[in-house]
Design an enzyme around this catalytic site. Structure first.
Site, short mmCIF file in Angstrom:
data_model
loop_
_atom_site.label_atom_id
_atom_site.label_comp_id
_atom_site.label_asym_id
_atom_site.label_seq_id
_atom_site.Cartn_x
_atom_site.Cartn_y
_atom_site.Cartn_z
N ASP A 130 -14.09 14.78 -4.35
CA ASP A 130 -14.23 16.06 -5.03
C ASP A 130 -15.49 15.98 -5.88
O ASP A 130 -16.24 15.00 -5.77
CB ASP A 130 -12.99 16.34 -5.90
CG ASP A 130 -12.71 17.84 -6.05
OD1 ASP A 130 -13.66 18.58 -6.37
OD2 ASP A 130 -11.56 18.27 -5.84
N LYS A 132 0.83 -1.20 0.00
CA LYS A 132 0.00 0.00 0.00
C LYS A 132 0.87 1.25 0.00
O LYS A 132 1.76 1.40 0.84
CB LYS A 132 -0.94 0.03 1.20
CG LYS A 132 -1.89 1.23 1.20
CD LYS A 132 -2.94 1.14 2.29
CE LYS A 132 -2.44 1.61 3.63
NZ LYS A 132 -2.30 3.10 3.68
N LYS A 154 -7.71 8.20 -1.31
CA LYS A 154 -8.99 8.64 -0.73
C LYS A 154 -9.54 9.89 -1.44
O LYS A 154 -9.79 10.92 -0.82
CB LYS A 154 -8.84 8.91 0.76
CG LYS A 154 -8.41 7.70 1.58
CD LYS A 154 -8.34 8.04 3.06
CE LYS A 154 -7.92 6.85 3.90
NZ LYS A 154 -6.50 6.48 3.72
N ASP A 161 -3.64 4.27 -2.08
CA ASP A 161 -4.64 4.74 -1.12
C ASP A 161 -4.61 6.27 -1.03
O ASP A 161 -3.94 6.83 -0.16
CB ASP A 161 -4.36 4.10 0.24
CG ASP A 161 -5.41 4.45 1.28
OD1 ASP A 161 -6.52 4.85 0.90
OD2 ASP A 161 -5.10 4.33 2.49
N ARG A 164 3.04 -1.17 10.66
CA ARG A 164 4.14 -1.18 11.63
C ARG A 164 4.58 -2.56 12.11
O ARG A 164 5.79 -2.77 12.27
CB ARG A 164 3.77 -0.28 12.82
CG ARG A 164 3.97 1.19 12.53
CD ARG A 164 3.34 2.08 13.56
NE ARG A 164 1.89 2.16 13.37
CZ ARG A 164 1.12 3.10 13.93
NH1 ARG A 164 1.66 4.02 14.71
NH2 ARG A 164 -0.17 3.12 13.70
N THR A 194 -11.52 6.59 11.15
CA THR A 194 -11.45 6.11 12.53
C THR A 194 -11.19 7.25 13.52
O THR A 194 -11.40 7.09 14.71
CB THR A 194 -10.34 5.05 12.68
OG1 THR A 194 -9.11 5.59 12.20
CG2 THR A 194 -10.68 3.80 11.89
#
Length: 239
Positions: free
Chosen positions: A65, A33, A62, A60, A216, A124
């Site tokens: 518009d 990603k 996002k 990614d 991570r 989130t």
């Protein structure tokens, strides 16, 4: 075999990227990603380099518009040969449909498969208070996520980004013929960091996730390749 375990390359430049990626074999067809931080710093050339090395890409960005602007942006993404990309479901039905159209046009022109379009429902970081008092939404968070996922599906999206803990309920509401791509994946006993809703690969499989996104726990591991394969095995062979 389940869908991919996607490695999130949360680095900001080419040097940091290849310090990680050069440790991995290129013949596995691993999906990685790329987010805003890396893409805005290095541009489309970094996507081409990774594709040429044999990696599949989840880009990614996002997008959100007006529909025509998103369509034109997605045409460019569609030409790249990536496997997944994202929009905000809050952009609405016309925008999501335009995004899908742009991906189809761009990929057809380039002669590559059309990327899967994934919709982000609520971030989130959005709290119930922000949902009610800043977005002026009358639904609670669970119903809002369900509503946006249904909207995304009706508008041509291929799936959503969601917490693994919400997948079972979403499947009941939205259906099994949709992708549920889940971040927040951690090995057992691994710190949650800034993720509040996490699951192990085995738990995510039990909840019904379609694919995982892991950052991570892999890229900051002492041995990223070993960490990846351990989590991949748990994901692929969970009962």
């Amino acid at each position: 075999m389940r869908g991919p375990l996607i490695v999130s390359l949360d680095v900001w430049n080419r040097e940091g990227l290849f310090k990680i990626i050069d440790q991995f074999p290129t013949d596995e067809g691993m999906t990685v990603k790329i987010g805003m931080e890396l893409f805005y710093g290095e541009g489309p050339t970094i996507v081409k380099e990774l594709l040429n090395k044999g990696f599949k890409i989840f880009l990614d960005l996002k997008l959100q518009d007006i529909p025509n602007t998103v369509k034109m942006g997605m045409m460019q993404i569609g030409r790249m040969g990536v496997t997944y990309t994202t929009v905000h479901a809050l952009g609405g039905s016309e925008m999501i449909a335009a995004a899908k159209e742009g991906l189809e046009l761009g990929s057809e022109e380039a002669g590559v498969p059309t990327p899967k379009l994934l919709a982000v429902t609520e971030l989130t970081s959005i709290t119930e208070d922000a949902l009610e008092n800043e977005q002026n939404c009358k639904l609670d968070m669970v119903d809002q996520v369900f509503s946006l996922a249904k909207l995304a599906k009706r508008s041509g999206a291929d799936g959503v980004i969601t917490s693994p803990l919400e997948v079972s309920s979403l499947k009941e509401q939205v259906g099994n013929d949709f992708l549920y791509v889940t971040p927040g994946i951690r090995p057992a006993n691994f710190p949650k960091d800034d993720q509040s809703r996490t699951a192990t690969p085995k738990q995510a499989a039990e909840y019904g996730s379609s694919a995982l996104v892991v950052g991570r726990p892999i890229i900051r591991a002492e041995d990223p390749v070993a960490a990846y394969h351990k989590m991949l095995e748990e994901w692929n062979y969970a009962n």
